[in-house]
Design a protein around this motif. Structure first.
Motif, PDB file in Angstrom:
ATOM      1  N   TYR A   1       0.839  -1.205   0.000  1.00 49.05           N
ATOM      2  CA  TYR A   1       0.000   0.000   0.000  1.00 49.05           C
ATOM      3  C   TYR A   1       0.872   1.252   0.000  1.00 49.05           C
ATOM      4  O   TYR A   1       0.572   2.226  -0.712  1.00 49.05           O
ATOM      5  CB  TYR A   1      -0.907  -0.035   1.225  1.00 49.05           C
ATOM      6  N   ARG A   2       1.935   1.245   0.766  1.00 53.34           N
ATOM      7  CA  ARG A   2       2.833   2.407   0.806  1.00 53.34           C
ATOM      8  C   ARG A   2       3.575   2.566  -0.512  1.00 53.34           C
ATOM      9  O   ARG A   2       3.742   3.698  -1.014  1.00 53.34           O
ATOM     10  CB  ARG A   2       3.837   2.244   1.951  1.00 53.34           C
ATOM     11  N   PHE A   3       4.014   1.471  -1.127  1.00 56.56           N
ATOM     12  CA  PHE A   3       4.780   1.565  -2.356  1.00 56.56           C
ATOM     13  C   PHE A   3       3.932   2.020  -3.539  1.00 56.56           C
ATOM     14  O   PHE A   3       4.460   2.529  -4.530  1.00 56.56           O
ATOM     15  CB  PHE A   3       5.434   0.223  -2.681  1.00 56.56           C
ATOM     16  N   ILE A   4       2.613   1.830  -3.453  1.00 60.34           N
ATOM     17  CA  ILE A   4       1.754   2.362  -4.507  1.00 60.34           C
ATOM     18  C   ILE A   4       1.902   3.880  -4.588  1.00 60.34           C
ATOM     19  O   ILE A   4       2.024   4.458  -5.679  1.00 60.34           O
ATOM     20  CB  ILE A   4       0.289   1.967  -4.251  1.00 60.34           C
ATOM     21  N   PHE A   5       1.928   4.531  -3.435  1.00 60.71           N
ATOM     22  CA  PHE A   5       2.087   5.986  -3.414  1.00 60.71           C
ATOM     23  C   PHE A   5       3.490   6.383  -3.860  1.00 60.71           C
ATOM     24  O   PHE A   5       3.667   7.428  -4.499  1.00 60.71           O
ATOM     25  CB  PHE A   5       1.801   6.520  -2.011  1.00 60.71           C
TER      26      PHE A   5
END
Length: 260
Positions: free
Chosen positions: A160-164
């Motif tokens: 989820y963090r790496f999507i941003f």
């Protein structure tokens, strides 16, 4: 931040206990998938749409735009189920013949496709209800309380963090290319897009490694602990969830005996 996250943090159901919303979404989705008629999934789709638009105060236009996203995949998958190809004439097939091959549809095939379509749309609407009313950190908190393996929870959080991270990197690269007239023409646009895609993976890997190094520097030991805002469980909400899902379950049991 994505629009989904913005509405999750600003919806009218933001301060409802996340376990209640998670239970409603998962139970309703399970009942929807267990249905044997199009009535229950259609009711689930309408119910969740009303909860998202009228109760959570998410704009209807944005929600219906979200529903359009899975429609392309659903239509493409249902075509393979609906169409019937036969080398022998079949009176049950409504279609036409080409060089001895009958191509058409059957009434059971149409019903089966409609059932799959409504089930898929109902399940997606349940997940939209959860994602548009509950931030990701609270969903992770609920999963941790349900004793989901820590490895899966950490993977969810990091992905989820790496999507941003990827979106931010792609945005900066696109602005840099645009400022240099990288998309001035069709040929230049294709060339710039190819360079963006090829360089995005390298830069994203570098930033993800830097993020992991920063986590290690802050004492990361394989589990990220986040602050959980304590909220009381509402008996009124639990009773309403139980009543709604009980009615849907009764309709499912009736549809098993008398398919509609």
């Amino acid at each position: 931040m994505f629009k989904i996250d913005q509405y999750a943090y600003t919806s009218s159901l933001r301060h409802v206990h996340p376990g209640e919303k998670f239970a409603f979404a998962m139970l309703t989705m399970s009942i929807c998938l267990a249905a044997s008629s199009v009535l229950v999934p259609a009711l689930v789709t309408c119910l969740t749409a009303a909860a998202i638009i009228l109760v959570a105060r998410v704009p209807a236009r944005f929600y219906f735009r979200l529903l359009l996203l899975p429609l392309g995949f659903l239509v493409a998958g249902l075509l393979a189920i609906t169409l019937t190809i036969s080398r022998e004439p079949d009176p049950a097939v409504c279609g036409f013949a080409i060089r001895g091959i009958t191509l058409g549809v059957t009434i059971p095939g149409l019903y089966h496709a409609a059932l799959l379509f409504t089930k898929s749309l109902g399940a997606v609407s349940c997940l939209y209800f959860l994602s548009l009313t509950t931030p990701m950190v609270e969903i992770i908190s609920v999963l941790r309380r349900l004793k989901v393996p820590a490895l899966l929870i950490e993977l969810m959080g990091l992905v989820y963090r790496f999507i941003f991270v990827i979106m931010e990197t792609a945005g900066r690269m696109y602005i840099s290319q645009t400022s240099r007239c990288g998309y001035a023409g069709l040929k230049a646009s294709y060339r710039s897009l190819a360079q963006l895609v090829s360089n995005l993976f390298v830069k994203s890997c570098y930033r993800s490694q830097a993020l992991f190094t920063a986590l290690l520097a802050r004492g990361y030991t394989g589990e990220i602990r986040m602050w959980e805002d304590p909220r009381p469980v509402s008996r009124k909400n639990l009773a309403l969830i139980a009543l709604v899902d009980f009615i849907l379950l009764v309709l499912v049991l009736v549809s098993w005996r008398w398919p509609v």
